[in-house]
Write an enzyme that holds these catalytic residues in place. Structure first.
Site, PDB file in Angstrom:
ATOM      1  NE  ARG A 109      -4.089  -2.097   2.069  1.00  0.00           N
ATOM      2  CZ  ARG A 109      -3.900  -3.037   3.149  1.00  0.00           C
ATOM      3  NH1 ARG A 109      -2.994  -2.920   4.164  1.00  0.00           N
ATOM      4  NH2 ARG A 109      -4.652  -4.140   3.097  1.00  0.00           N
ATOM      5  CE  LYS A 155      -2.036  13.314 -14.926  1.00  0.00           C
ATOM      6  NZ  LYS A 155      -2.401  13.420 -16.246  1.00  0.00           N
ATOM      7  CD  GLU A 188       4.710  15.146 -23.486  1.00  0.00           C
ATOM      8  OE1 GLU A 188       4.222  16.244 -23.177  1.00  0.00           O
ATOM      9  OE2 GLU A 188       4.339  14.043 -23.534  1.00  0.00           O
ATOM     10  CE  LYS A 245       3.970  16.688 -15.336  1.00  0.00           C
ATOM     11  NZ  LYS A 245       3.939  15.366 -16.037  1.00  0.00           N
ATOM     12  CD  GLU A 298      -5.357  15.352 -15.731  1.00  0.00           C
ATOM     13  OE1 GLU A 298      -4.296  15.316 -15.765  1.00  0.00           O
ATOM     14  OE2 GLU A 298      -6.168  14.872 -16.510  1.00  0.00           O
ATOM     15  NE  ARG A 308      -0.645  15.985 -13.366  1.00  0.00           N
ATOM     16  CZ  ARG A 308       0.281  15.405 -12.471  1.00  0.00           C
ATOM     17  NH1 ARG A 308      -0.200  15.546 -11.154  1.00  0.00           N
ATOM     18  NH2 ARG A 308       1.192  14.784 -13.090  1.00  0.00           N
ATOM     19  CG  ASN A 354      -2.937  15.149 -20.474  1.00  0.00           C
ATOM     20  OD1 ASN A 354      -1.979  14.582 -20.504  1.00  0.00           O
ATOM     21  ND2 ASN A 354      -3.685  15.265 -19.323  1.00  0.00           N
ATOM     22  CG  HIS A 397      -0.610  13.875 -24.052  1.00  0.00           C
ATOM     23  ND1 HIS A 397      -0.152  15.117 -24.491  1.00  0.00           N
ATOM     24  CD2 HIS A 397       0.217  13.358 -23.351  1.00  0.00           C
ATOM     25  CE1 HIS A 397       1.156  15.244 -24.092  1.00  0.00           C
ATOM     26  NE2 HIS A 397       1.304  14.150 -23.226  1.00  0.00           N
ATOM     27  CG  HIS A 433      -3.206   8.750 -24.550  1.00  0.00           C
ATOM     28  ND1 HIS A 433      -3.600   9.223 -23.493  1.00  0.00           N
ATOM     29  CD2 HIS A 433      -1.868   9.161 -24.282  1.00  0.00           C
ATOM     30  CE1 HIS A 433      -2.792   9.683 -22.688  1.00  0.00           C
ATOM     31  NE2 HIS A 433      -1.668   9.635 -23.446  1.00  0.00           N
ATOM     32  CG  HIS A 441       3.940   9.587 -24.772  1.00  0.00           C
ATOM     33  ND1 HIS A 441       2.562   9.367 -24.948  1.00  0.00           N
ATOM     34  CD2 HIS A 441       4.259  10.582 -23.988  1.00  0.00           C
ATOM     35  CE1 HIS A 441       1.958  10.347 -24.252  1.00  0.00           C
ATOM     36  NE2 HIS A 441       3.088  11.071 -23.553  1.00  0.00           N
TER      37      HIS A 441
END
Lengths: 445, 445
Positions: free
Chosen positions: B202, B224, B266, B308, B318, B322, B326, B329, B333, B346
């Site tokens: 955990r 993330k 990026e 960032k 987010e 935030r 993206n 993205h 994606h 990516h």
């Protein structure tokens, strides 16, 4: 300490089959050997402790329980839920406890976020309560759509493979970040659904509807979620708090006796580690609990949740205090892992583990013999095992305990009772011989 | 808005092969169709935009870049790291940026908790830097033991099966809650190791040592973490912050050109969404970056991390701001998922996605045509694709975008540019026709 000079080890000897629920597999249990190790002139030599048969015990204790029934029992009505608050700042949430709460649909609906809900349940619970929960979610609320995923039932399915079925269904159903995951079932469902909610899209809303005593008094509260690994229990997971916990005590109507007893192991735990008064109440009311007296059950659930909520509020991430909730669990997890997930119920393993932790506390001279006896007595009355399965070896215990989450820098920290009833310690500072002695006393090899 | 009356769509037509790194698979890229849709009398009719070959472009722009080199470049030394702080209250942490930082072993060691460390890396990076990292962790620190797990390299392995290898190794190595997970590699390793650290027992301590531009400027910062699902990227994961991020720019020496360019996608993103001055610097220095000028790279990494860190500090989970990180993205994606994880890097998918987002912003009349041109220009100069693979269909885009994490209550929210350079919006309030037009313009079917 007074009992140090009288240090001895006591294991109760009895026919284990008389102490177990009817569906308990006798070959899994181990007769308790008489094991006496005196260490001083003041040894108490109890020899073979004669126990009444449970049926006789039950009658006697039931009578007592009626006489001394706690006045706080019976104060609840089925209409208004009892609310126990878990205080975690902006992540605080209520636990609702009461009968018929699933018929109060606004209670559930006010905690649903977004328009899509997925109910995670299992093959046992789905036929019993899924329709009721879907109705509670959607009645007067037509904008909400409810998906469900029905998992196989049992601790042995609490693994990554089963968890992936939840993700598959959630993604196929195009759930988005504003969805809500609802766990409907016992501890396994709550743990898996909670971890799925924690990890799906990096975290979505989550509601617990526990349907077993185990889940209602313990696992649904406090945000521990996760799955098992073949090498150990709950090794993969997250701390992730629900929006609310809804305990409809009516769902216990369909709970098998063995599951009921399993949950009581955790109720008993709260008394032992921090609430002597609650333990004394349990001693007077254990047969009422076993007989599913609604008021007694509601009180036991409420008092357990209050204890758990207080501990979790003080130490959410288990940096210390919270670990004390794991009395008996280190030994118990070893039983569950070593013996095979799902062979014993969690509470059964915890019960045997509690006896071992108490035995070790006594070996260390930290508690009085009366506590040893009281723990054994109440567990036997709850028809719970008081020793591990006889196939468990010292080596099996040690290998599983080595990967326990409470190991820190190589040292295993244990929860042990110390002092008067209701007091415990979480420590790695104990004589290793006491652990070895306890393992030796409870294992044939 | 001035450009509304001049709304038109522009797609650059060129031989895509000339814009791509040498190891780029030409069949994966789609020639850009000229697509002009006038909507007013003031249409700019650029027709077929003639582009210089990249080699010519490079020479010309390099000369410019030299003349206007930003004075802030060159201020760093290899001895003392630049430190960018990510401000998240009691979970704040530093990003160290500099050359040779892995030789400054105290920098790493002060962030290691406990006596056991596991380095998670891949088959490409392990032979290059694993020994160096183990040395940095253990030099003068004999009490620490270091395990490692070497995963296969590539986005297509960023899945549950590979993640389980990390848990297996951690459990077999008997790591406990006081251990530290170290991610040594690019974004895939960082995301997987971070999620493993978040879920193991955990949550345990975690350090990022990113070795690609992509990871150094973006994925290693901000917490993330996660893995892909066959139906979508990063759908399973956690927000989980590291103890520190250690960027040793020397690790870029071994980075393939195609990976370098991927990371620049990026870098360019930060300029477009919130830092026009940085974009202008990039326009002057893109060839320096491509040529691995150490000072230019260090500045680009630092300025990217500053952007960032600022965004993450303001909106860790987010809830809004935030998401603007993206840009490109959502389309990207869809390319990565629809086309097969790992076929495109990516940043390559993000580059094509950025062009699509910019195209859509322009369709909506939200940006001036000069921004469209500048985005295309800089991506081409960075040898990045400016259109999706030609096998991508409208349907493929739509089906993947439907499960994007930014869908809320069924509506897809997109990051689109709006206003002068350096401004963007995160919104579901856009004309669906603009999205359809963009998809139609970039897909054959």
């Amino acid at each position: 300490m007074a009992c140090t000079t009288n240090a001895f080890s006591l294991s109760l000897s009895s026919n284990p089959n008389t102490n177990l629920p009817s569906n308990f597999n006798p070959k899994l249990n181990k007769p308790l050997n008489v094991s006496l190790r005196g260490s001083g002139t003041g040894d108490l030599n109890l020899g073979r402790l004669a126990l009444s048969r449970p049926s006789q015990l039950s009658r006697r204790i039931c009578a007592n329980a009626t006489q001394v029934m706690d006045q706080s029992v019976g104060e609840r009505t089925s209409a208004a839920p009892t609310i126990v608050e878990v205080d975690l700042g902006n992540r605080s949430y209520p636990i609702y406890i009461g009968s018929g709460l699933l018929d109060q649909h606004q209670l559930l609906q006010k905690h649903v976020h977004g328009k899509k809900v997925i109910v995670v349940t299992n093959t046992t619970i789905a036929p019993l309560y899924l329709d009721k929960v879907v109705d509670a979610l959607t009645r007067g609320n037509p904008n909400v759509s409810v998906e469900n995923v029905i998992l196989p039932d049992g601790e042995k399915y609490k693994n990554m493979e089963t968890l992936m079925k939840v993700f598959d269904k959630a993604i196929e159903s195009r759930l988005d970040r504003r969805c809500t995951f609802v766990a409907l079932g016992g501890g396994v469902i709550g743990d898996m659904c909670g971890f799925a909610a924690a990890a799906f899209l990096r975290g979505v809303n989550f509601i617990q509807i526990p349907t077993t005593v185990m889940a209602q008094v313990d696992s649904s509260v406090g945000g521990k979620t996760g799955i098992n690994h073949p090498l150990g229990k709950n090794l993969i997971g997250a701390f992730y708090q629900p929006q609310c916990v809804l305990v409809d005590t009516n769902t216990l109507d369909t709970l098998p006796d063995r599951e009921l007893a399993s949950g009581l192991a955790e109720v008993i735990k709260y008394g032992l580690i921090r609430d002597a008064k609650f333990f004394e109440w349990q001693e007077k009311n254990i047969e009422k609990l076993m007989a599913r007296d609604p008021d007694a059950l509601a009180y036991a659930i409420k008092r357990s949740c209050e204890n758990k909520a207080e501990v979790v509020s003080l130490d959410e991430k288990e940096s210390g205090l919270r670990a004390t909730l794991n009395l008996g669990h280190t030994f118990g997890h070893a039983i569950e892992t070593g013996f095979g997930y799902g062979e014993w119920l969690h509470g059964e393993a915890v019960a045997a583990g509690t006896v071992m932790a108490v035995d070790m506390s006594y070996h260390l001279g930290w508690i009085d013999s009366s506590i040893v006896k009281r723990v054994n007595d109440i567990l036997l009355r709850a028809k719970l095992p008081t020793a591990p399965p006889e196939t468990m070896t010292v080596e099996m215990f040690k290998s599983v305990m080595a990967v326990d989450k409470k190991v820190a820098d190589g040292l295993l920290r244990l929860i042990l009772l110390k002092g008067p009833l209701g007091n415990c310690v979480f420590t790695s500072e104990y004589d290793r011989k006491a652990l070895d002695d306890t393992l030796a006393a409870f294992c044939k090899s």
